[in-house]
Design a protein around this motif. Structure first.
Motif, PDB file in Angstrom:
ATOM      1  N   GLU A 105       4.125  19.852 -16.841  1.00  0.00           N
ATOM      2  CA  GLU A 105       3.341  21.068 -17.096  1.00  0.00           C
ATOM      3  C   GLU A 105       4.193  22.318 -16.930  1.00  0.00           C
ATOM      4  OE1 GLU A 105       0.063  20.664 -14.394  1.00  0.00           O
ATOM      5  OE2 GLU A 105      -1.095  19.404 -15.787  1.00  0.00           O
ATOM      6  N   ALA A 106       5.035  22.337 -15.879  1.00  0.00           N
ATOM      7  CA  ALA A 106       5.868  23.517 -15.623  1.00  0.00           C
ATOM      8  C   ALA A 106       6.863  23.736 -16.757  1.00  0.00           C
ATOM      9  CB  ALA A 106       6.606  23.355 -14.294  1.00  0.00           C
ATOM     10  N   ILE A 107       7.476  22.656 -17.255  1.00  0.00           N
ATOM     11  CA  ILE A 107       8.462  22.793 -18.331  1.00  0.00           C
ATOM     12  C   ILE A 107       7.775  23.128 -19.654  1.00  0.00           C
ATOM     13  CG2 ILE A 107      10.189  21.540 -19.701  1.00  0.00           C
ATOM     14  CD1 ILE A 107      10.995  20.090 -17.094  1.00  0.00           C
ATOM     15  N   THR A 108       6.598  22.555 -19.895  1.00  0.00           N
ATOM     16  CA  THR A 108       5.849  22.848 -21.122  1.00  0.00           C
ATOM     17  C   THR A 108       5.491  24.327 -21.203  1.00  0.00           C
ATOM     18  OG1 THR A 108       4.951  20.604 -21.179  1.00  0.00           O
ATOM     19  CG2 THR A 108       3.776  22.271 -22.456  1.00  0.00           C
ATOM     20  N   ARG A 109       5.177  24.918 -20.048  1.00  0.00           N
ATOM     21  CA  ARG A 109       4.821  26.350 -20.020  1.00  0.00           C
ATOM     22  C   ARG A 109       5.978  27.250 -20.453  1.00  0.00           C
ATOM     23  NH1 ARG A 109       1.664  24.888 -15.424  1.00  0.00           N
ATOM     24  NH2 ARG A 109       3.357  25.366 -13.987  1.00  0.00           N
ATOM     25  N   MET A 111       0.839  -1.198   0.000  1.00  0.00           N
ATOM     26  CA  MET A 111       0.000   0.000   0.000  1.00  0.00           C
ATOM     27  C   MET A 111       0.876   1.250   0.000  1.00  0.00           C
ATOM     28  SD  MET A 111      -3.349   0.521   2.411  1.00  0.00           S
ATOM     29  CE  MET A 111      -2.424   0.392   3.928  1.00  0.00           C
ATOM     30  N   MET A 112       1.935   1.236   0.807  1.00  0.00           N
ATOM     31  CA  MET A 112       2.839   2.380   0.883  1.00  0.00           C
ATOM     32  C   MET A 112       3.555   2.605  -0.453  1.00  0.00           C
ATOM     33  SD  MET A 112       2.813   3.814   3.825  1.00  0.00           S
ATOM     34  CE  MET A 112       4.304   4.721   3.548  1.00  0.00           C
ATOM     35  N   ALA A 113       4.031   1.524  -1.062  1.00  0.00           N
ATOM     36  CA  ALA A 113       4.754   1.654  -2.330  1.00  0.00           C
ATOM     37  C   ALA A 113       3.836   2.210  -3.414  1.00  0.00           C
ATOM     38  CB  ALA A 113       5.327   0.301  -2.748  1.00  0.00           C
ATOM     39  N   PHE A 114       2.585   1.782  -3.433  1.00  0.00           N
ATOM     40  CA  PHE A 114       1.650   2.293  -4.438  1.00  0.00           C
ATOM     41  C   PHE A 114       1.348   3.774  -4.182  1.00  0.00           C
ATOM     42  CE2 PHE A 114      -2.521   3.126  -6.311  1.00  0.00           C
ATOM     43  CZ  PHE A 114      -2.288   2.695  -7.613  1.00  0.00           C
ATOM     44  N   ALA A 115       1.161   4.150  -2.921  1.00  0.00           N
ATOM     45  CA  ALA A 115       0.912   5.559  -2.597  1.00  0.00           C
ATOM     46  C   ALA A 115       2.087   6.423  -3.040  1.00  0.00           C
ATOM     47  CB  ALA A 115       0.670   5.719  -1.093  1.00  0.00           C
ATOM     48  N   MET A 116       3.300   5.920  -2.846  1.00  0.00           N
ATOM     49  CA  MET A 116       4.471   6.674  -3.264  1.00  0.00           C
ATOM     50  C   MET A 116       4.525   6.781  -4.778  1.00  0.00           C
ATOM     51  SD  MET A 116       6.755   8.447  -1.960  1.00  0.00           S
ATOM     52  CE  MET A 116       7.839   9.475  -2.933  1.00  0.00           C
ATOM     53  N   ALA A 117       4.093   5.735  -5.477  1.00  0.00           N
ATOM     54  CA  ALA A 117       4.046   5.784  -6.942  1.00  0.00           C
ATOM     55  C   ALA A 117       3.051   6.838  -7.406  1.00  0.00           C
ATOM     56  CB  ALA A 117       3.676   4.410  -7.501  1.00  0.00           C
ATOM     57  N   VAL A 118       1.934   6.979  -6.694  1.00  0.00           N
ATOM     58  CA  VAL A 118       0.941   8.006  -7.025  1.00  0.00           C
ATOM     59  C   VAL A 118       1.553   9.399  -6.851  1.00  0.00           C
ATOM     60  CG1 VAL A 118      -1.270   9.041  -6.349  1.00  0.00           C
ATOM     61  CG2 VAL A 118      -1.062   6.550  -6.529  1.00  0.00           C
ATOM     62  N   VAL A 119       2.279   9.595  -5.742  1.00  0.00           N
ATOM     63  CA  VAL A 119       2.955  10.881  -5.513  1.00  0.00           C
ATOM     64  C   VAL A 119       3.944  11.154  -6.646  1.00  0.00           C
ATOM     65  CG1 VAL A 119       4.614  12.081  -4.014  1.00  0.00           C
ATOM     66  CG2 VAL A 119       2.673  10.877  -3.008  1.00  0.00           C
ATOM     67  N   ARG A 120       4.690  10.120  -7.039  1.00  0.00           N
ATOM     68  CA  ARG A 120       5.673  10.276  -8.116  1.00  0.00           C
ATOM     69  C   ARG A 120       4.987  10.673  -9.424  1.00  0.00           C
ATOM     70  NH1 ARG A 120       8.414   5.962  -6.802  1.00  0.00           N
ATOM     71  NH2 ARG A 120       7.277   4.558  -8.166  1.00  0.00           N
ATOM     72  N   GLU A 121       3.871  10.034  -9.727  1.00  0.00           N
ATOM     73  CA  GLU A 121       3.122  10.373 -10.954  1.00  0.00           C
ATOM     74  C   GLU A 121       2.655  11.825 -10.915  1.00  0.00           C
ATOM     75  OE1 GLU A 121      -0.122   7.652 -11.504  1.00  0.00           O
ATOM     76  OE2 GLU A 121       1.205   5.908 -11.537  1.00  0.00           O
ATOM     77  N   ARG A 122       2.143  12.257  -9.764  1.00  0.00           N
ATOM     78  CA  ARG A 122       1.681  13.652  -9.647  1.00  0.00           C
ATOM     79  C   ARG A 122       2.835  14.623  -9.822  1.00  0.00           C
ATOM     80  NH1 ARG A 122      -2.239  12.820  -4.398  1.00  0.00           N
ATOM     81  NH2 ARG A 122      -3.978  11.886  -5.507  1.00  0.00           N
ATOM     82  N   ASN A 123       3.985  14.288  -9.248  1.00  0.00           N
ATOM     83  CA  ASN A 123       5.159  15.143  -9.424  1.00  0.00           C
ATOM     84  C   ASN A 123       5.554  15.220 -10.891  1.00  0.00           C
ATOM     85  OD1 ASN A 123       5.704  16.136  -6.878  1.00  0.00           O
ATOM     86  ND2 ASN A 123       7.068  14.476  -6.306  1.00  0.00           N
ATOM     87  N   GLN A 124       5.520  14.078 -11.584  1.00  0.00           N
ATOM     88  CA  GLN A 124       5.880  14.070 -12.999  1.00  0.00           C
ATOM     89  C   GLN A 124       4.937  14.943 -13.816  1.00  0.00           C
ATOM     90  OE1 GLN A 124       5.915   9.830 -13.724  1.00  0.00           O
ATOM     91  NE2 GLN A 124       8.063   9.618 -13.195  1.00  0.00           N
ATOM     92  N   VAL A 125       3.646  14.902 -13.474  1.00  0.00           N
ATOM     93  CA  VAL A 125       2.668  15.754 -14.178  1.00  0.00           C
ATOM     94  C   VAL A 125       2.985  17.222 -13.917  1.00  0.00           C
ATOM     95  CG1 VAL A 125       0.241  16.464 -14.220  1.00  0.00           C
ATOM     96  CG2 VAL A 125       0.824  14.024 -14.262  1.00  0.00           C
ATOM     97  N   ARG A 126       3.260  17.573 -12.653  1.00  0.00           N
ATOM     98  CA  ARG A 126       3.580  18.967 -12.320  1.00  0.00           C
ATOM     99  C   ARG A 126       4.837  19.430 -13.041  1.00  0.00           C
ATOM    100  NH1 ARG A 126       1.116  17.982  -7.014  1.00  0.00           N
ATOM    101  NH2 ARG A 126       2.979  16.973  -6.215  1.00  0.00           N
TER     102      ARG A 126
END
Length: 198
Positions: free
Chosen positions: A77-81, A59-74
């Motif tokens: 988006e920041a670099i695309t701008r 459960m912890m590893a999956f939650a961390m993967a979700v955080v990683r995905e959100r960071n990658q999206v951020r």
């Protein structure tokens, strides 16, 4: 005619549970995370949580993967701008700024990431998955840096990023001070290299 049973999206359900885990961890710390607490937060049965995650580590590893995905999206988006072919310094500032806990959403993710690092520090099998992420990020940062010893300087910049993240999460720095420190370090990293002193 009977309605067709709704197909359950496994990833969506796991993400719902991971989000609940992150809310519990952000509010009460990782020691409060249990299958029962997470199930209550997600509004599902403990049995459902166990159906998707056999252990707390999973459960912890999956939650961390979700955080990683959100960071990658951020970060994306920041670099695309920045537009087409932005200068390396701007790319680095956008990347680090997107990862730092500067907003309410990124602060919540940052608290989970910090808790996960503490959790992984005493569990080598859990920590093993973090090494490749760090290696890739360090290599990307090094590829943007001018001058000699880019690998060592990339490590220093990432250490600064982690330190600023800690200071922001603990309230020791506000956003303005953290960004000023980041900009000062980027000024040093991208300062023109003059001829050697005679």
């Amino acid at each position: 005619m009977e309605a067709m049973p709704k197909k359950v999206d496994r990833h969506e359900r796991r993400t719902l549970i991971a989000d609940a885990l992150m809310r519990v961890a952000a509010r009460q710390g990782l020691e409060a995370v249990s299958l029962r607490h997470v199930a209550a937060e997600a509004g599902v049965s403990p049995g459902m949580v166990q159906h998707y995650f056999r252990t707390k580590d999973e459960m912890m590893a999956f939650a961390m993967a979700v955080v990683r995905e959100r960071n990658q999206v951020r970060v994306t988006e920041a670099i695309t701008r920045l537009g087409e072919e932005p200068p390396p310094r701007s790319v680095l500032r956008a990347l680090i700024g997107a990862v730092l806990p500067l907003t309410e959403e990124s602060r919540a993710d940052g608290r989970v990431a910090l808790a996960f690092l503490a959790y992984a520090a005493v569990r080598p099998d859990v920590a093993a998955g973090l090494s490749e992420d760090t290696r890739q990020l360090s290599a990307f940062v090094a590829s943007l840096l001018p001058g000699p010893q880019p690998d060592e300087r990339a490590a220093a910049l990432l250490a600064l990023m982690e330190g600023l993240g800690l200071y922001l999460l603990s309230g020791q720095y506000d956003v303005e001070r953290a960004l000023a420190a980041l900009d000062a370090q980027l000024d040093v990293a991208f300062a023109p290299v003059g001829p050697p002193a005679r």
